[in-house]
Design a protein around this motif. Structure first.
Motif, short mmCIF file in Angstrom:
data_model
loop_
_atom_site.label_atom_id
_atom_site.label_comp_id
_atom_site.label_asym_id
_atom_site.label_seq_id
_atom_site.Cartn_x
_atom_site.Cartn_y
_atom_site.Cartn_z
N GLU A 2 0.82 -1.21 0.00
CA GLU A 2 0.00 0.00 0.00
C GLU A 2 0.85 1.26 0.00
O GLU A 2 1.80 1.40 0.78
CB GLU A 2 -0.88 -0.02 1.24
N THR A 243 -9.69 1.37 8.58
CA THR A 243 -8.37 1.08 8.01
C THR A 243 -7.76 -0.24 8.50
O THR A 243 -6.70 -0.63 8.02
CB THR A 243 -7.39 2.23 8.30
N SER A 247 -4.51 -2.33 4.34
CA SER A 247 -3.26 -2.41 3.57
C SER A 247 -3.12 -3.74 2.84
O SER A 247 -2.33 -3.86 1.90
CB SER A 247 -2.05 -2.20 4.48
#
Length: 279
Positions: A2, A243, A247
């Motif tokens: 990411e 979040t 990633s």
């Protein structure tokens, strides 16, 4: 792996362009001027305008902040807008307004040539021509983010969550234009199966304003995720994206905070520099 799409370098690039124009204007003995009007004491609105005031000081722009009582009438606000529009290079009305006021009616009192937010019906309508002057600041911030990090949009599936004149409407129009050639879908609260659309998105742009609404299960491998939403829960602010584990699926992601937000303020002053230059 990411890559985080930080907004600061994008904002810096816009500021450099704006500052050059403002300095040219000052060399002709004129100081660029912006007026901001707030109605009531909405904490988020006051915070946003304070950031704009700080940016004005940084760029050498005279900033006039008019704070009105929450009970201000529609007529008084419209009269003020009409008066102040004659004495400034750019005027903004910080949204949201109290419920008794019609935002669209008041915004459309701003003359297009000082509508620095680009939100009047005239300026929004001009986006459907090939000669538009301004892009609303938040939409411009997203476009500048994509351009800065060289994220390709041509023939990409872009899904925008949320519907507003500030973000989704301008973005959908511009990203589907010949300048970007994207395939754009707008989803909203009445979309029955949002995940069905989002899992197909190469680029997902969220402007809902609901904390951690979308987790990693919504995104396909390699997606670009841009979080514009902001909401407050128990005194803390959050974006729309959860979040945790993100990633593992995202190739590119704008953080919250530190992503689109810093660019939006700079985009506003970039718009002001264009108005100053063309007027």
């Amino acid at each position: 792996m990411e890559q985080i799409l930080y907004g600061a370098p994008v904002a810096k690039q816009l500021d450099e362009i704006s500052l050059k124009i403002f300095q040219e204007v000052k060399s002709n003995n004129k100081t660029p001027h912006m007026t901001a009007i707030t109605v009531g004491d909405n904490p988020a609105s006051l915070l946003y305008v304070s950031r704009k005031k700080e940016k004005a000081e940084e760029l050498g722009v005279e900033f006039n902040w008019i704070k009105l009582d929450k009970n201000t009438s529609q007529e008084k606000l419209k009269e003020l807008v009409e008066t102040e529009s004659k004495n400034t290079d750019g005027l903004i009305i910080q949204l949201p307004l109290p419920d008794h006021l019609s935002s669209e009616d008041v915004i459309n009192c701003i003359p297009p040539d000082v509508d620095v937010d680009g939100l009047t019906s005239y300026n929004l309508g001009s986006l459907f021509s090939n000669e538009y002057k301004l892009i609303p600041a938040t939409s411009l911030a997203v476009l500048e983010l994509l351009n800065f990090y060289q994220i390709k949009t041509e023939d990409k599936a872009i899904v925008i969550a949320g519907r507003s004149r500030l973000v989704s409407s301008p973005l959908a129009k511009i990203l589907s234009s010949k300048s970007y050639n994207a395939n754009v879908t707008v989803i909203h609260s009445k979309t029955s199966n949002q995940k069905q659309f989002i899992t197909q998105a190469d680029i997902f742009i969220s402007a809902v304003g609901s904390a951690k609404l979308y987790d990693s299960s919504y995104f396909k491998q390699g997606a670009t995720i841009i979080d514009i939403g902001i909401s407050s829960v128990d005194g803390k602010t959050y974006g729309d994206i959860d979040t945790q584990n993100i990633s593992e699926v995202a190739s590119y992601r704008s953080p919250f905070p530190g992503g689109v937000g810093p660019i939006t303020v700079s985009a506003l002053f970039f718009n002001l520099s264009r108005l100053v230059k063309t007027n």
